[in-house]
Design an enzyme around this catalytic site. Structure first.
Site, PDB file in Angstrom:
ATOM      1  CB  CYS A  86      -0.889   0.056   1.247  1.00  0.00           C
ATOM      2  SG  CYS A  86      -2.147  -1.205   1.337  1.00  0.00           S
ATOM      3  CB  CYS A 166      -2.253  -8.374   4.381  1.00  0.00           C
ATOM      4  SG  CYS A 166      -2.337  -7.227   2.979  1.00  0.00           S
ATOM      5  CD  GLN A 276     -10.662  -5.969 -13.638  1.00  0.00           C
ATOM      6  OE1 GLN A 276      -9.882  -5.443 -12.860  1.00  0.00           O
ATOM      7  NE2 GLN A 276     -10.639  -5.705 -14.932  1.00  0.00           N
ATOM      8  CG  PHE A 305      -7.367  -5.716 -24.974  1.00  0.00           C
ATOM      9  CD1 PHE A 305      -6.049  -6.146 -25.092  1.00  0.00           C
ATOM     10  CD2 PHE A 305      -7.765  -4.588 -25.673  1.00  0.00           C
ATOM     11  CE1 PHE A 305      -5.149  -5.449 -25.886  1.00  0.00           C
ATOM     12  CE2 PHE A 305      -6.872  -3.884 -26.466  1.00  0.00           C
ATOM     13  CZ  PHE A 305      -5.551  -4.321 -26.573  1.00  0.00           C
ATOM     14  CD  GLU A 326      -7.333 -11.926 -24.014  1.00  0.00           C
ATOM     15  OE1 GLU A 326      -6.124 -11.993 -23.745  1.00  0.00           O
ATOM     16  OE2 GLU A 326      -8.060 -10.979 -23.665  1.00  0.00           O
ATOM     17  CB  CYS A 400      -5.485  -0.995 -15.572  1.00  0.00           C
ATOM     18  SG  CYS A 400      -4.469  -1.690 -16.891  1.00  0.00           S
TER      19      CYS A 400
END
Length: 444
Positions: A86, A166, A276, A305, A326, A400
């Site tokens: 993080c 975590c 995801q 994709f 893809e 992304c």
């Protein structure tokens, strides 16, 4: 002639933080030069020490906060200061969203040379225990006679952060990290396991152990007992990616699953497949993408994709036909498998080089009214350069990486005649500086 490195001034310094960098570090201006300081927030007066001096910028280590920002919060994770998993836990959740939205708009303006006509409301999810996929490094330390399991250190990626929990990982892994460490501590070959991949579906969690050497019989038995006691599917990877196999239960099928309840679709996926990481956010993202597409019964949609059909299958329930393309043949097989298991027949999938639009056109000899693009971090440069050969009226771009989205936006808007109607951020990775976004383009 060899250049002499500037000597570091190791005495503590003070500075006012004026902004945030794209990766969430505080930016101070010291003698007219940018200094990046991890953990500092805009408006704060901080004490820091230089760690690197470069020609155009410097880097510093935060020593103390003299005047804290009202945006500062106490990090939830006890390992936050060292762990590289993080980078924004010291910032309030609301401010993280504002930071990401500002970063997206800045890049669209600076590199896309445009701005959206409107901004979408940010998509958010639960901020903790959201991460269903992760790669944990492992190492048995002889001096300590104990195993370290965790992410790499933020400031020194050669080292592993020793963590006991975590709070961003799937809640089951969050609880069981200590037990994973104990498992490796008891193995005969404690150096055998180099990393552990975590993959969680809606109802099961899988672990992929990357074993550098063959497991002994005793170690195999210990892993089986661990998997049975803590209820994991365990896979082993003795070589490359194609060597992964289901180790426990030995009679189990290799797939995990997740649902899109709004569309009554269940996806099966292998733990090694791309999915995801944030299931709740993914459900919201799919719904938003379909709303932006404004699908009609007559539409024929191209999904580039497409992966295992995460967008293709729900879109197929709202239009005439979906063609998914893809680059990975295994994912195409998975997409067909998911279409069949969900009784969706108005979809077709193809494997193709997505840098070659003509190859795609030759495979799919039809016209498309709408296109969805969900590329990797490298973006969809070749596709947007050749978008004329597809000529869709509407494009939904799921990104992304806001830098490549901005680059591709520049081409679509300033060369290809599209208008950026709307855009917004999706907080797929809370407490990190990763910016996921979605944008709608309409033919002008």
């Amino acid at each position: 002639m060899r250049k002499v490195k500037p000597k570091l001034n190791l005495t503590s310094q003070t500075a006012r933080i004026v902004n945030l960098s794209h990766d969430g570090r505080g930016i101070a201006r010291v003698n007219g030069k940018a200094t990046f300081i991890q953990g500092a927030l805009p408006g704060e007066m901080v004490e820091f020490q230089y760690t690197r001096v470069k020609k155009d910028f410097d880097e510093g280590k935060l020593l103390s906060i003299i005047e804290p920002s009202t945006l500062r919060v106490e990090p939830k994770c006890p390992h936050y200061q060292m762990c590289g998993g993080c980078s924004l836990q010291h910032m309030s959740a609301e401010e993280q969203i504002r930071f990401k939205q500002s970063h997206l708009l800045d890049l669209l303006s600076r590199y896309g040379h445009t701005e959206p006509q409107s901004m979408l409301s940010p998509l958010t999810s639960h901020h903790w225990n959201y991460r269903n996929k992760a790669r944990l490094s492992t190492r048995f330390v002889e001096k300590k006679q104990s195993t370290m399991v965790g992410f790499r250190e933020r400031n020194n990626p050669r080292f592993i952060t020793e963590i006991n929990q975590c709070p961003i990982l799937n809640s089951k892994i969050d609880t069981d990290i200590v037990h994973l460490r104990k498992l490796i501590d008891t193995m005969e070959d404690k150096q055998c396991i180099a990393q552990i991949e975590v993959a969680a579906g809606d109802n099961e969690v899988a672990l992929i152990f990357r074993n550098l050497t063959p497991l002994t019989e005793q170690d195999e038995l210990k892993i089986r007992k661990f998997a049975e006691q803590f209820q994991y599917k365990v896979f082993l990877q003795p070589g490359g990616l194609d060597s992964v196999f289901c180790f426990y239960p030995s009679d189990a099928h290799a797939y995990l699953s997740y649902e899109l309840p709004d569309y009554q679709i269940t996806f099966q996926f292998h733990p090694n497949d791309f999915t995801q990481v944030n299931a709740e956010l993914n459900r919201k993202m799919v719904t938003q993408a379909i709303q932006l597409m404004e699908l009609k019964n007559s539409d024929i949609v191209l999904d580039l994709f497409c992966g295992l059909g995460n967008f293709s299958l729900p879109m197929a329930k709202h239009c005439s036909r979906v063609i998914g393309v893809e680059g990975n043949k295994n994912m195409v097989e998975r997409a067909y498998m998911n279409a069949k298991s969900n009784h969706i027949t108005n979809v077709d999938f193809y494997a193709a080089n997505l840098d070659d639009v003509m190859e795609v056109r030759n495979l799919v000899n039809t016209s498309f009214s709408k296109v969805l693009i969900d590329p990797p971090r490298s973006g969809a440069l070749e596709i947007v350069k050749q978008i004329d050969s597809i000529d869709p009226e509407r494009i939904v771009y799921v990104s992304c990486n806001p830098i490549t989205l901005a680059r591709d936006t520049d081409i679509l808007v300033n060369q290809k005649g599209y208008v950026l109607i709307t855009a917004g951020v999706m907080d797929m990775f809370p407490h990190t500086a990763h910016v996921e976004s979605i944008a709608l383009f309409q033919k002008g």
